[in-house]
Design an enzyme around this catalytic site. Structure first.
Site, PDB file in Angstrom:
ATOM      1  N   TYR A   1       1.434  -1.101   0.067  1.00  0.00           N
ATOM      2  CA  TYR A   1      -0.484   0.088  -0.163  1.00  0.00           C
ATOM      3  C   TYR A   1       0.139   1.346   0.068  1.00  0.00           C
ATOM      4  O   TYR A   1       0.848   2.281  -0.567  1.00  0.00           O
ATOM      5  CB  TYR A   1      -0.659   0.058   1.491  1.00  0.00           C
ATOM      6  CG  TYR A   1      -1.701   1.597   1.639  1.00  0.00           C
ATOM      7  CD1 TYR A   1      -2.859   1.429   0.552  1.00  0.00           C
ATOM      8  CD2 TYR A   1      -1.576   2.104   2.519  1.00  0.00           C
ATOM      9  CE1 TYR A   1      -3.387   2.544   0.759  1.00  0.00           C
ATOM     10  CE2 TYR A   1      -2.075   3.466   2.829  1.00  0.00           C
ATOM     11  CZ  TYR A   1      -3.118   3.793   1.980  1.00  0.00           C
ATOM     12  OH  TYR A   1      -3.768   4.799   2.340  1.00  0.00           O
TER      13      TYR A   1
ATOM     14  N   LYS B   1       1.135   4.444  -3.009  1.00  0.00           N
ATOM     15  CA  LYS B   1       1.433   5.692  -1.926  1.00  0.00           C
ATOM     16  C   LYS B   1       2.340   6.746  -2.621  1.00  0.00           C
ATOM     17  O   LYS B   1       2.889   7.662  -2.710  1.00  0.00           O
ATOM     18  CB  LYS B   1       0.646   5.981  -0.396  1.00  0.00           C
ATOM     19  CG  LYS B   1      -0.199   5.416  -0.025  1.00  0.00           C
ATOM     20  CD  LYS B   1      -1.865   6.054  -0.973  1.00  0.00           C
ATOM     21  CE  LYS B   1      -3.078   5.759  -1.889  1.00  0.00           C
ATOM     22  NZ  LYS B   1      -3.523   6.325  -2.259  1.00  0.00           N
TER      23      LYS B   1
HETATM   24  N1  NAD Z   1      -8.804   6.270   6.560  1.00  0.00           N
HETATM   25  C1  NAD Z   1      -7.731   6.721   6.027  1.00  0.00           C
HETATM   26  O1  NAD Z   1      -6.386   6.713   7.258  1.00  0.00           O
HETATM   27  C2  NAD Z   1      -6.211   6.817   4.689  1.00  0.00           C
HETATM   28  C3  NAD Z   1      -5.314   7.883   5.582  1.00  0.00           C
HETATM   29  C4  NAD Z   1      -4.457   7.881   4.458  1.00  0.00           C
HETATM   30  C5  NAD Z   1      -4.410   7.918   2.901  1.00  0.00           C
HETATM   31  N2  NAD Z   1      -5.900   7.795   2.762  1.00  0.00           N
HETATM   32  C6  NAD Z   1      -6.079   7.721   1.085  1.00  0.00           C
HETATM   33  O2  NAD Z   1      -7.624   8.737   1.000  1.00  0.00           O
HETATM   34  C7  NAD Z   1      -8.122   7.925  -0.063  1.00  0.00           C
HETATM   35  C8  NAD Z   1      -9.979   7.502   0.861  1.00  0.00           C
HETATM   36  O3  NAD Z   1      -9.804   7.105   1.523  1.00  0.00           O
HETATM   37  P1  NAD Z   1     -10.766   6.237   2.769  1.00  0.00           P
HETATM   38  O4  NAD Z   1     -10.291   6.085   4.014  1.00  0.00           O
HETATM   39  O5  NAD Z   1     -12.206   7.608   2.485  1.00  0.00           O
HETATM   40  O6  NAD Z   1     -11.804   4.739   1.971  1.00  0.00           O
HETATM   41  P2  NAD Z   1     -12.590   4.513   1.766  1.00  0.00           P
HETATM   42  O7  NAD Z   1     -12.614   2.919   1.149  1.00  0.00           O
HETATM   43  O8  NAD Z   1     -13.871   4.911   2.490  1.00  0.00           O
HETATM   44  O9  NAD Z   1     -13.375   4.842   0.214  1.00  0.00           O
HETATM   45  C9  NAD Z   1     -12.566   4.847  -1.100  1.00  0.00           C
HETATM   46  C10 NAD Z   1     -13.404   5.264  -2.054  1.00  0.00           C
HETATM   47  O10 NAD Z   1     -12.640   4.961  -3.206  1.00  0.00           O
HETATM   48  C11 NAD Z   1     -13.552   3.883  -3.872  1.00  0.00           C
HETATM   49  N3  NAD Z   1     -12.938   3.498  -5.063  1.00  0.00           N
HETATM   50  C12 NAD Z   1     -12.176   2.250  -4.407  1.00  0.00           C
HETATM   51  N4  NAD Z   1     -11.510   1.640  -5.258  1.00  0.00           N
HETATM   52  C13 NAD Z   1     -12.505   1.939  -6.762  1.00  0.00           C
HETATM   53  C14 NAD Z   1     -11.733   1.918  -7.494  1.00  0.00           C
HETATM   54  N5  NAD Z   1     -10.792   1.191  -8.379  1.00  0.00           N
HETATM   55  N6  NAD Z   1     -12.900   2.350  -9.207  1.00  0.00           N
HETATM   56  C15 NAD Z   1     -13.448   3.427  -8.840  1.00  0.00           C
HETATM   57  N7  NAD Z   1     -13.749   4.003  -7.453  1.00  0.00           N
HETATM   58  C16 NAD Z   1     -13.305   2.724  -6.226  1.00  0.00           C
HETATM   59  C17 NAD Z   1     -14.765   4.058  -3.456  1.00  0.00           C
HETATM   60  O11 NAD Z   1     -16.139   3.570  -3.940  1.00  0.00           O
HETATM   61  C18 NAD Z   1     -15.089   4.603  -2.489  1.00  0.00           C
HETATM   62  O12 NAD Z   1     -15.621   5.839  -2.790  1.00  0.00           O
HETATM   63  C19 NAD Z   1      -7.685   6.504  -0.464  1.00  0.00           C
HETATM   64  O13 NAD Z   1      -6.810   6.545  -1.270  1.00  0.00           O
HETATM   65  C20 NAD Z   1      -6.794   6.374   0.559  1.00  0.00           C
HETATM   66  O14 NAD Z   1      -5.699   5.386   0.270  1.00  0.00           O
HETATM   67  C21 NAD Z   1      -7.012   7.142   3.630  1.00  0.00           C
END
Ligand code: NAD
Length: 263
Positions: free
Chosen positions: A158, A162
């Site tokens: 992951y 990133k």
């Molecule tokens: N939650 C955390 O602590 C965190 C920390 C750092 C970075 N992130 C990053 O932030 C972003 C959002 O994360 P989140 O926590 O809101 O996750 P989440 O799982 O709640 O939401 C992810 C979103 O991406 C969409 N998605 C996933 N795979 C897809 C695909 N193949 N095609 C189209 N849409 C797709 C989902 O439908 C959803 O809308 C991600 O890139 C994640 O890596 C999250």
């Protein structure tokens, strides 16, 4: 100082929930017409209806972000319907908790295709359309504090994707710069979205208490003791990066993570 996106068109990939939903809501509340996109049509439609019920201007178009043509179709729809494409947010992402040695080829390919190629597709397609239409747009990718350096506590492949998003952001920023198109990224810390709940699921499966694991995650990764971050905390930085106040910022990846990474 006021951020006003009235008359602007924004597309948010990965918008249906979590951080993306927070970003879509903040951009819409600042006046943008927001096209919300995620993999499943019913989820995008649901958010569109939620936003319009709050008096905001929203549309939806589902897309699988690892598919360049599908991503492009969303951008083309926004341009055809509004004549503009001012803001594109590449936020879709997945997580995988397998250790570096245990991760399967399929798991690694999914991470690369969605987290890295998804952001690449959004950047490439958006910059091409912005150049064609003479739009000095703003693009923001979602990376992670896990992309700053490898963590002993996991997230190996992951984090690899990133870290790729941070590099991609710089490469895309060079491509957009001659046209005054800005490309930046945000690196969130820990937000208790569905993604993080799935991480907690794995801790519970290994016999740990869910709420204790959550507290321990914050303690392990986040120096600031304000408690957990919300999606909006990320969205405010994204809104700033999409505003005229960030006209001279490009190629940057901004940590919004309570101090999890300081590089
Ligand atoms: N939650 C955390 O602590 C965190 C920390 C750092 C970075 N992130 C990053 O932030 C972003 C959002 O994360 P989140 O926590 O809101 O996750 P989440 O799982 O709640 O939401 C992810 C979103 O991406 C969409 N998605 C996933 N795979 C897809 C695909 N193949 N095609 C189209 N849409 C797709 C989902 O439908 C959803 O809308 C991600 O890139 C994640 O890596 C999250």
């Amino acid at each position: 100082m006021k951020i006003d996106f009235t008359g602007k068109t924004a597309v948010v990939f990965g918008a249906s929930r979590g951080i993306g939903k927070g970003i879509a809501t903040v951009l819409a509340s600042a006046g943008a017409k927001v096209y919300v996109s995620s993999r499943t049509e019913s989820n995008c439609k649901g958010l569109k209806e939620e936003l319009t019920a709050q008096g905001y201007d929203a549309e939806y178009c589902a897309a699988e972000v690892s598919d360049y043509e599908a991503v492009d179709r969303v951008l083309v729809k926004a341009i055809e319907e509004t004549g503009r494409l001012d803001i594109v947010i590449n936020n879709a992402g997945i997580v995988c908790l397998s250790s570096f040695l245990d991760a399967t080829q399929d798991e690694i390919h999914d991470l690369i295709n969605i987290n890295l190629m998804g952001a690449n597709n959004g950047c490439q397609a958006a910059i091409k359309h912005m150049i064609e239409h003479g739009i000095e747009g703003k693009i923001v990718n979602t990376s992670s504090f896990a992309g700053r350096h490898a963590l002993q506590a996991g997230f190996s492949h992951y984090g690899m994707t990133k870290a790729g998003v941070i590099y991609l952001t710089q490469a895309a920023a060079y491509a957009g710069a001659p046209y005054n198109i800005n490309v930046n990224a945000v690196c969130p810390g820990i937000i208790r979205s569905d993604m993080w709940e799935s991480i907690l699921d794995s801790y519970v499966e290994s016999g740990m208490d869910r709420e204790e694991s959550w507290k321990q995650s914050l303690k392990t990764f986040i120096p600031l003791e304000r408690g957990d971050q919300k999606a909006e905390d990320i969205a405010y930085t994204v809104a700033f990066l999409c505003s005229e106040y960030a006209d001279h910022i490009t190629g940057q990846s901004i940590n919004v993570d309570g101090g999890a990474a300081m590089n």
